[in-house]
Scaffold this motif. Structure first.
Motif, PDB file in Angstrom:
ATOM      1  N   ASP A 155      -0.488  -3.526 -12.016  1.00 53.10           N
ATOM      2  CA  ASP A 155      -0.203  -4.837 -12.602  1.00 53.10           C
ATOM      3  C   ASP A 155       0.989  -5.447 -11.879  1.00 53.10           C
ATOM      4  O   ASP A 155       1.767  -4.767 -11.202  1.00 53.10           O
ATOM      5  CB  ASP A 155       0.038  -4.739 -14.109  1.00 53.10           C
ATOM      6  N   GLU A 156       1.130  -6.757 -12.029  1.00 55.03           N
ATOM      7  CA  GLU A 156       2.107  -7.508 -11.242  1.00 55.03           C
ATOM      8  C   GLU A 156       3.534  -7.036 -11.481  1.00 55.03           C
ATOM      9  O   GLU A 156       4.341  -6.940 -10.541  1.00 55.03           O
ATOM     10  CB  GLU A 156       1.983  -9.001 -11.557  1.00 55.03           C
ATOM     11  N   ASN A 171     -11.062   4.544  -1.352  1.00 58.81           N
ATOM     12  CA  ASN A 171      -9.956   4.733  -2.302  1.00 58.81           C
ATOM     13  C   ASN A 171      -9.678   6.214  -2.542  1.00 58.81           C
ATOM     14  O   ASN A 171      -8.519   6.655  -2.527  1.00 58.81           O
ATOM     15  CB  ASN A 171     -10.286   4.061  -3.641  1.00 58.81           C
ATOM     16  N   ARG A 179      -4.674   3.327 -11.557  1.00 58.12           N
ATOM     17  CA  ARG A 179      -5.588   2.304 -11.045  1.00 58.12           C
ATOM     18  C   ARG A 179      -5.186   1.965  -9.609  1.00 58.12           C
ATOM     19  O   ARG A 179      -4.032   2.152  -9.216  1.00 58.12           O
ATOM     20  CB  ARG A 179      -5.555   1.047 -11.925  1.00 58.12           C
ATOM     21  N   GLU A 210     -13.606   1.978  -8.148  1.00 59.03           N
ATOM     22  CA  GLU A 210     -13.892   0.540  -8.071  1.00 59.03           C
ATOM     23  C   GLU A 210     -15.352   0.388  -7.662  1.00 59.03           C
ATOM     24  O   GLU A 210     -15.806   1.051  -6.717  1.00 59.03           O
ATOM     25  CB  GLU A 210     -12.979  -0.160  -7.054  1.00 59.03           C
ATOM     26  N   HIS A 259       2.501   1.717  -3.402  1.00 54.64           N
ATOM     27  CA  HIS A 259       1.448   2.056  -4.368  1.00 54.64           C
ATOM     28  C   HIS A 259       1.113   3.535  -4.280  1.00 54.64           C
ATOM     29  O   HIS A 259       1.086   4.265  -5.282  1.00 54.64           O
ATOM     30  CB  HIS A 259       0.194   1.226  -4.108  1.00 54.64           C
ATOM     31  N   ARG A 299      -5.187  -1.035  -8.321  1.00 57.29           N
ATOM     32  CA  ARG A 299      -4.446  -2.287  -8.290  1.00 57.29           C
ATOM     33  C   ARG A 299      -3.456  -2.271  -9.447  1.00 57.29           C
ATOM     34  O   ARG A 299      -3.838  -2.364 -10.609  1.00 57.29           O
ATOM     35  CB  ARG A 299      -5.397  -3.485  -8.414  1.00 57.29           C
ATOM     36  N   GLN A 342       0.844  -1.198   0.000  1.00 58.32           N
ATOM     37  CA  GLN A 342       0.000   0.000   0.000  1.00 58.32           C
ATOM     38  C   GLN A 342       0.879   1.249   0.000  1.00 58.32           C
ATOM     39  O   GLN A 342       0.615   2.213  -0.717  1.00 58.32           O
ATOM     40  CB  GLN A 342      -0.927   0.033   1.209  1.00 58.32           C
TER      41      GLN A 342
END
Length: 813
Positions: free
Chosen positions: A429-430, A613, A425, A606, A409, A427, A406
């Protein structure tokens, strides 16, 4: 006649009848025959001990350590770690409880366990060694009786002691100290609910797992441990490692303040010295060549592999998709070790699947592990445990909290959202999250290699270079990954800068710091005779060689500069900042924040989200603005601090120039003292709060503190000796004029002015130095004069009346 009768009666009482007497004699004889036939009962033989550092013998419920005579007096490292902890306690399995250096001492029929208080040293051949011994009595933490019934004739050169009570008991070595108990709100150990789970022993270490239950402290307030709250007690599973330290300590590398290493230190005494000095040693791993052939190769400048590389294991509790990125973060340091002359010096591996059959334990102090902690804490940390005699790092367990994702991010969206579309976004991407994990991994591993934070590294990069695509992608936005210079928030969308110019990396300073700490000097092999008949040790020879390298590098580039942790009022050494000009860098940062803040609802959307968020990321944007205010504010009353050896020219301390201070004041006026409406004039603000200004008032508090606090006035006075420094009288006049300008009014300005007066009153009452207090007094008097003469609407007049009254009451005390 009577006398005879009495005796006869007595005989009747004492003796059985004649017939019975014969029978009694026969039974007694038979019993003797049976006793002679039955062999004496033997004590149960103890099992053979398991051999290792301490031979371990278990008999029934008791454990015994057999200590070799050769180990008496030898120091060993003892670390106790959590294996598992109560729910909601804030500590986790793998984290350190305590660390001590201990040794056993035999005294007659007793064995003493002492803590090595390694704070002073002297050569045993010096006379002063006797005086040092007389003032260095190491504390005894446990006493054991010599066990004479071990029944093991194979280990005659060992001393056996029963350690059951010590291992499962309540003591500072295998359990908690008083401060830890207070932190966890626990009281006495409950012996009935505590036990030794296992004891394993290996050639250089012995590992003990225990379960210990404590009663909750009666009447404790604020208890957070769920289990304690429900049951009145808390159970912990612990692992205690006893690890033998090297018989010959590693050659120390004496600390240099121009290169940031953690240290071990002690006072050094000698018959030949004329003053006592404290020796500080850099903490580092022991890297040595495998052979004499490798030493020759090093002399020729070839890279060689160390005898024992530095190996980290990845906790099997780590989610599989993140393991490779943690490994990359470790392996990235090989480039730095290559500059120091080593190849394949460091690596990370996944924890073996068959670890149990190999006798491997995550808590075993022989293994360094990146422990994955199921925690809501948004952080990670990189500790290490070192030998106090030399600074040699023995082991590390990096703490990796699950929720660090978190944190990174939010950092990345807030600082790079304007230039990297992948951030749009909640989430990621990996691969993006993996690269973020990789950078944090490298930073924490740096700490475990001995490196401290270098908060000044980013100041070596000119702000304009941060927008130069070719330059920043080639050189990185900060000279050190050990800085808190997260991402390149200066870069603008039109610069088209890629990830190489946004992400931090192991860079110039890091490679130099590893070279300084880990370079092997094959030419230094023995003490040399110096002028005047004094011997120079190997460590001092290395210190002189490294000093020449340090001087040369610092003369070459500021990218080799170590700025410390940012605690010494140097505006170049700050957390979260970028570039050599805080005003310029912050202006670019604000431009990007203005681009980001309007897009947040779309980026964080979301389905079903009730605003969490948006609130999270909006607060992150405001937090980033607070950082900019702090970066600029630190230039008011700052002083540059450059550690220098006698060979380096120039001053060590250089006060901030008046021009830079005035630029900082002007920026604060424009960006904060004038209401930053762009932060709250967004369509969605009333989805977040009923009082928008509450979000931005902390910015004003921060700016006012930078301008009016006691520490600011103290520093302005303290550094006024410099010819180009801000003079206190001028600063006082200018700051009052800035805060009480006639052209600015309104609710926001009233808040700023009220906060400023409160801060000055606080400085006047306490905190300002004897020299600075008159200027604080003058500032309050100037404000008093201004508000008495000022007009305005009813709200403004009431506001000024209140200020005048507060100042008058202050002076009347």
């Amino acid at each position: 006649m009577k006398r005879v009768i009495i005796l006869a009666l007595a005989a009747l009482v004492l003796l059985p009848a004649p017939a019975d007497a014969g029978l009694f004699k026969k039974k007694k004889k038979a019993a003797k025959t049976e006793a002679a036939a039955k062999p004496a009962e033997k004590k149960e033989k103890r099992p053979a001990p398991k051999e290792g550092l301490f031979n371990v013998q278990k008999h029934k419920d008791d454990y015994y350590f057999q200590i070799a005579d050769s180990l008496l007096g030898r120091p060993f490292l003892c670390t106790t770690r959590f294996v598992s902890t109560p729910v909601n306690l804030g500590v986790y399995g793998g984290e350190l409880v305590s660390s001590h250096v201990l040794y056993f001492e035999k005294r007659g029929e007793q064995v003493l366990l002492r803590v090595l208080a390694y704070d002073a040293t002297a050569d045993s051949t010096d006379q002063i060694h006797r005086a040092l011994e007389a003032s260095t009595e190491n504390p005894i933490v446990a006493t054991f009786k010599v066990d004479k019934e071990s029944g093991d004739s194979l280990h005659r050169h060992h001393t056996s002691i029963k350690v059951t009570d010590f291992l499962k008991g309540d003591n500072v070595i295998t359990a908690f100290g008083e401060q830890t108990k207070e932190r966890f709100k626990v009281a006495a150990l409950k012996a009935e609910q505590s036990y030794i789970d296992s004891v394993s022993t290996y050639p250089i270490n012995t590992e003990v797992k225990t379960v210990k239950t404590y009663a909750a402290r009666s009447g404790s307030q604020g208890q957070t441990n769920l289990a304690s709250a429900l049951t009145g007690q808390a159970t912990f599973r612990l692992n205690t490692s006893f690890v033998l330290l090297p018989k010959e300590p590693m050659r120390p590398r004496y600390f240099d303040e121009r290169v940031g290493y953690f240290t071990e230190s002690h006072r050094e005494f000698s018959d030949r010295q004329q003053q006592v000095r404290r020796r500080s040693m850099a903490t580092r791993w022991r890297l040595e060549p495998k052979s004499a052939e490798d030493v020759e190769r090093m002399k020729r400048g070839e890279l060689v592999e160390p005898k024992k590389p530095i190996v980290y294991y990845i906790d099997p509790a780590t989610p599989k998709q993140w393991r490779k990125y943690l490994i990359m973060g470790v392996n990235d340091w090989n480039a730095a070790f290559e500059q120091a002359g080593w190849k394949n010096a460091i690596r990370a591996e996944e924890w073996p699947e068959n670890a149990d059959s190999l006798g491997m334990s995550l808590e075993d102090a022989r293994y360094s592990v990146i422990r994955y902690l199921a925690s809501p804490i948004s952080n990670a940390y990189g500790p290490h445990v070192s030998d106090p005699r030399s600074g040699e790092i023995i082991e590390t367990h990096i703490g990796w909290y699950h929720n660090v994702m978190q944190l990174i991010h939010d950092w990345y969206m807030t600082q790079a959202g304007a230039v990297d579309d992948r951030t749009h976004r909640m989430r990621f991407d990996e691969d993006l999250m993996g690269q973020l994990i990789r950078f944090v991994s490298s930073h924490e591993v740096g700490h475990t290699l001995g490196l401290r934070h270098n908060m000044g590294a980013s100041s070596a990069t000119p702000v304009d270079s941060l927008r130069n695509k070719a330059w920043v992608e080639a050189n990185g936005h900060t000279a050190s990954i050990m800085d808190y210079a997260r991402f390149n928030y200066v870069a603008q969308p039109e610069d088209k800068i890629g990830a190489e110019g946004i992400f931090p990396r192991i860079n110039t300073y890091d490679k130099w710091a590893i070279e300084w700490g880990y370079k092997y000097f094959p030419e230094v092999t023995a003490p040399i005779l110096y002028t005047g008949g004094e011997y120079v040790s190997e460590a001092d020879q290395e210190r002189l060689l490294l000093n020449k390298m340090t001087v040369a590098n610092l003369a070459k580039s500021r990218r080799y500069w170590f700025g410390g942790e940012g605690y010494d009022n140097d505006p170049r050494a700050q957390t979260e900042d970028l570039g050599d000009d805080a005003v310029k860098a912050s202006n670019y940062g604000i431009k990007n924040l203005k681009r980001i803040i309007g897009n947040l609802p779309e980026w964080v959307r979301e389905e079903g989200d009730l605003g969490e968020n948006l609130s999270q990321m909006y607060n992150s944007v405001v937090g980033q603005m607070r950082r900019y205010v702090g970066h600029v504010g630190r230039n008011i009353g700052g002083v540059y601090h450059n550690y220098k050896s006698v060979e380096e020219p120039g001053d060590v301390y250089v006060p901030e120039e008046k021009d830079r201070v005035q630029r900082a004041m002007k920026w604060l006026d424009e960006q904060v003292l004038t209401e930053p409406k762009w932060l709250i004039d967004v369509p969605y603000i009333q989805r977040l709060t009923s009082e928008p200004q509450a979000f931005i008032r902390p910015l004003a508090d921060q700016a006012v503190s930078s301008l009016c606090s006691a520490s600011t006035f103290n520093n302005i006075v303290r550094y006024s000796y410099a010819s180009n420094a801000y003079q206190p009288a001028d600063y006082t006049n200018d700051v009052v004029r800035l805060l009480f300008s006639d052209s600015k009014s309104g609710r926001w300005r009233r808040y700023v002015q009220a906060k400023a007066v409160g801060t000055l009153i606080e400085a006047w009452n306490s905190g300002s130095s004897v020299e600075a207090r008159p200027y604080v007094t003058h500032a309050l008097q100037l404000i008093q004069q201004r508000v008495r003469q000022a007009g305005g609407d009813a709200a403004t007049r009431a506001h000024f009346k209140d200020i005048e009254l507060r100042i008058r009451k202050t002076f009347e005390k």
